[in-house]
Each structure stands twice: as structure tokens, then as C-alpha cells.
Design an enzyme around this catalytic site. Structure first.
Site, short mmCIF file in Angstrom:
data_model
loop_
_atom_site.label_atom_id
_atom_site.label_comp_id
_atom_site.label_asym_id
_atom_site.label_seq_id
_atom_site.Cartn_x
_atom_site.Cartn_y
_atom_site.Cartn_z
N GLY A 246 0.78 -1.23 0.00
CA GLY A 246 0.00 0.00 0.00
C GLY A 246 0.81 1.27 0.00
N GLU A 287 4.54 -6.51 0.82
CA GLU A 287 3.99 -6.83 -0.49
C GLU A 287 3.69 -5.55 -1.29
OE1 GLU A 287 1.69 -11.03 0.47
OE2 GLU A 287 0.64 -9.14 0.82
N ARG A 290 2.07 -1.18 -6.35
CA ARG A 290 2.08 0.14 -6.98
C ARG A 290 3.45 0.81 -6.83
NH1 ARG A 290 -2.56 3.39 -6.96
NH2 ARG A 290 -3.30 2.15 -5.19
N CYS A 358 -19.10 6.66 -23.75
CA CYS A 358 -20.41 7.26 -23.58
C CYS A 358 -20.75 7.32 -22.08
CB CYS A 358 -21.46 6.47 -24.35
SG CYS A 358 -23.05 7.29 -24.46
N GLU A 359 -19.96 8.06 -21.35
CA GLU A 359 -20.11 8.25 -19.91
C GLU A 359 -19.68 9.66 -19.56
OE1 GLU A 359 -21.17 6.29 -17.43
OE2 GLU A 359 -21.52 4.48 -18.61
#
Length: 444
Positions: A246, A287, A290, A358-359
Site C-alpha cells: 500500500g 507486499e 504500486r 459514452c459516460e
């Protein structure tokens, strides 16, 4: 990774010795670009500042951030383990011939088939999340006549200072075994009676994109208290403690902290806690995912429609968006970007980078400073190595981008671009629809 956006000796933005405009022309856009050198730099920092500095330590790359066959080989070459969370990630590791003993298998709802695959392939650690999983594992090990090593994932009841969707250690979490005495202690008692399951210790994860060391300290205090209680009451010795990952990185104005910023704090807290509880320090595992790959990747797009709404906003659309990077829509994630073919021009205009889906929520970057731009320019969105490729979809039937890996300045495609044919290759038309011969009478 620090990007020097003004490169007066270069016409275009250079990423790890490669001209990004040439990459876009060669491979098309959208295009994920990943630097092998930057990944290896992070892995070696972990080895130097954690594994070699502290005895009885291990590190596993959290593969959910970015996983391909090539990534498995990079991580294997650097001597790190692999954290997987699904049968698909495990299968990828198997096909890459990754050392199974270095794999840690996570997940809050592993299927029977996934656990069978893990046991059959001698995965090093299975991180057990709940009693349902424990019962399946007992049955599988009994049928395969194998013994497995596990950790229990616990819920440390710690709130991580991050987006609510990526905090994982709070009391009300879908992850982990609750720390109520009757629940966690009964789980330990149950597994110590098993002939097939060997409980090595515990795992916790506080959240993702964290910069606050205190979150880890609080979780460690909770874990050590559990270790002490189990030793006093049952004589159970915790051999391993996995503190998760994290660790945050720079996306806009954050500062990516070196690995020692986190691990020194973690190791100090564990040492103090174990000393006060008169416990032997277990093997400590981290772990990061990122932190290893996030800054090693960029995404290249081609600019298309430019729509100016006077006195309101200028929308600049790119040929990708939500399907190749859902994070802004999911977490309101923010990114930096530069116009790759105009890096030496003054950025004096504010635009909003819109995706092509289309959002209404398909916005990659709000209020980005750019030079004078036009359709056909190449946009490089920085630090997209984590949770972009791995979370990509085919929404609006958009083919997923290719992935180019830069190795010592040489690009190679490690994931081919999808085609329209790929979108339908698993589909079929029932025979009664082929000639539209069948009609349905719908009763009112």
C-alpha cells in the site's frame, strides 16, 4: 519518477531513452509503455534497504497492480516473491514458470477450483480469509494428500488515510478474520488440530496509496497483541507476519517516499512490540505493488475532438479513457500529463482531457495546462504503470491497448493490441437467430 518536461535538446518527450511520439507512431494509441529499468531499480531498492538490511525478511510483488508473463520473469529475476489474488494471476505465474514456493495466494472468496490449483502446484503460502475457505482447503488437502502452509488474514481495525474504496484494514471490511476473541482464537485452534494445514502466522493490509506511517504502527500493535495472547493461552508461536503493502507514489503533487521510509518504521514498531511482549520477532514480509510499477509506466493517447464551451471549459478528447484507465471514475484519481510532441512550447491553456466513452464520468484529467494543441497531437499521461492495464475493460466495445516494454532503450511489445475480432471470438449466435425464423408470442 521525476519527469523533466522541458527538454530543449529534444523535440519530443523522451521516456527511458525512447521517443514517445515514435512509440505512438510505431505501435498506435492508446499504448501502455512500461520501463523495465525503472521496475528493476525499485526491486533493487527493496533488496538493499529491506531484505539485506534486516534478517528474516521477505518481499513479494503485489501482482494485481500489473501482471504479464514478462513481468513475472522480471520479478523472478530480481529474486522477489509474487502475491496473487485469483486463479488467473496464479495461472499466469504458472505459465511463466515462476517459482511456486515464492507465491502468496490472497483473496477473500477463493473458489474450490482456485484452491485446488494452488495446492496441486505447491504454492508457498495461502492467505486464508475465512472459515469457508478453511473448510475447502482442508477437504482439498485431504484429497490430494498434501500439507499446505497458510497465514490467516486478520482485520486490524485500522483506518488508512486514503480513498474509502481502497482502505482495507477497517473493522467493517470484507477482508480478513475479525479479531473478536471467539472468532480468531477458534480459527487458530481449529487449524492447529489439522493434519494438512500448518499455520505460520498472520497477514494484514491497511489500504492502498498510503503515506501515513501511523497506520502501519497501529496495525502492528494489534497484530503483536494477538501474537502475545495466542502464545500465552495456547503456546502458539507466530513464525511469520505479513504487513502487506500500500505504499503511496506521486501522481500529481505527492512525494514518493523511499522504501526505507516505510520499512524502517515497520521494523522498529515490530521490534519494540515483540520486545515488550517477550516474543521472538517473526519473519517479516512486505507486499508492494504500486510502489514498484506505478511510476514505471505511462500511457500514450492521440488527441481528437477539441470542443470549446465559451466561458466554461475546453474539452479535449483522446482515443481512450475509461476502459484503459478506470481509476479517475472509480476513485477520483488524479494524473499529470504532457503533450509529448510539444514539450518545449509554453503550457498556457487550461483544458479538460475527456475519454471517448459514452459516460459523463469518463474524464481522465480536469484542468490540465497545455500549449496550443490540435487533433493528432500525442498526450503522455504519467505514472500509469499500476492498476491501468490490470483494470482495463472492453466497455463500449473498445479493444484493449498494447503494452510495450522498454528494455535498455529498446521497446518490445509484450501484450498485443486487441482487435475487433478479439471482441467477438468467444461469442456465438443461436441457430434460431441466424435466419430470424423463430418468433416469440409474448402474453400480455
Amino acid at each position: 519518477m521525476e519527469i523533466q518536461t522541458k527538454q530543449h535538446h529534444q523535440k519530443n518527450f523522451i521516456f527511458d531513452h525512447c521517443d514517445t511520439v515514435e512509440l505512438a507512431n510505431q505501435y498506435g494509441t492508446p499504448l501502455y509503455v512500461v520501463s523495465e529499468n525503472l521496475i528493476r531499480e525499485k526491486c533493487r531498492a527493496i533488496k538493499e534497504e529491506f531484505l539485506m538490511k534486516y534478517p528474516n525478511t521477505k518481499a513479494a510483488y503485489a501482482s494485481k497492480a500489473f501482471l504479464t508473463l514478462a513481468m513475472c520473469k522480471i520479478i523472478e529475476g530480481e529474486g522477489l516473491g509474487l502475491d496473487v489474488v485469483s486463479g488467473g494471476e496464479l495461472y499466469t505465474a504458472i505459465q511463466a514458470d515462476f517459482p511456486m514456493e515464492k507465491i502468496m495466494f490472497h483473496g477473500n472468496n477463493k473458489s474450490y477450483e482456485e484452491l485446488e490449483m494452488a495446492v496441486a502446484n505447491n504454492v508457498g503460502r495461502i492467505i486464508v480469509d475465512n472459515f469457508f475457505e478453511l473448510e475447502m482447503l482442508e477437504d482439498i488437502c485431504s484429497s490430494q494428500k498434501k500439507k499446505v502452509n497458510i497465514l490467516f488474514r486478520i482485520t486490524p481495525e485500522v483506518e488508512g488515510n486514503t480513498h474509502s474504496y481502497i482502505t482495507t484494514g477497517q473493522k467493517d471490511s470484507k477482508f480478513g478474520i475479525p479479531l473478536q476473541e471467539k472468532i480468531i482464537e477458534s480459527a487458530v485452534i481449529q487449524v492447529t488440530k489439522s493434519s494438512y494445514i500448518d499455520l505460520k502466522g498472520f497477514h494484514f493490509h491497511v489500504g492502498s496509496q498510503l503515506f501515513d506511517q501511523q497506520s502501519y504502527t497501529k496495525a502492528i500493535a494489534t497484530a503483536v497483541k494477538l501474537m502475545e495472547t495466542l502464545y500465552i493461552k495456547y503456546g502458539f508461536v507466530t513464525e511469520e507476519l505479513n504487513t502487506g503493502g500500500g505504499f503511496g507514489i506521486n501522481y500529481t503533487n505527492e512525494e514518493t517516499m523511499p522504501i526505507h521510509y516505510f520499512v524502517d518504521y515497520i521494523m522498529e514498531a515490530i521490534e519494540i512490540g515483540c520486545r515488550e511482549a517477550n516474543l521472538k520477532i517473526p519473519t517479516i514480509i512486505i507486499e508492494p505493488g504500486r510502489w514498484i510499477v506505478g511510476e514505471a509506466g505511462i500511457t500514450l493517447y492521440t488527441l481528437g475532438a477539441i470542443k470549446e464551451i465559451p466561458e466554461v471549459r475546453t474539452y479535449v478528447s483522446v482515443d481512450g479513457g475509461l476502459p484503459d484507465n478506470p481509476r479517475p471514475a472509480l476513485y477520483q484519481a488524479k494524473y499529470k500529463a504532457i503533450v509529448a510532441n510539444k514539450i518545449n512550447e509554453a503550457a498556457d491553456k487550461v483544458v479538460t482531457i475527456a475519454g471517448k466513452c459514452c459516460e459523463t464520468g469518463d474524464i481522465l484529467i480536469w484542468d490540465l495546462l497545455v500549449p496550443t494543441i490540435e487533433a493528432g497531437d500525442i498526450l503522455a499521461v504519467l505514472n500509469t504503470g499500476a492498476y491501468n492495464f490490470s483494470m482495463a475493460s472492453n466497455y463500449n466495445r473498445l479493444p484493449r491497448p498494447a503494452v510495450a516494454l522498454i528494455s535498455d532503450g529498446e521497446p518490445q511489445v509484450i501484450v498485443e493490441r486487441e482487435t475487433y475480432q478479439h471482441l467477438i471470438e468467444r461469442e456465438s449466435i443461436p441457430s434460431h437467430l441466424i435466419n430470424n425464423k423463430k418468433s416469440f408470442n409474448i402474453k400480455k
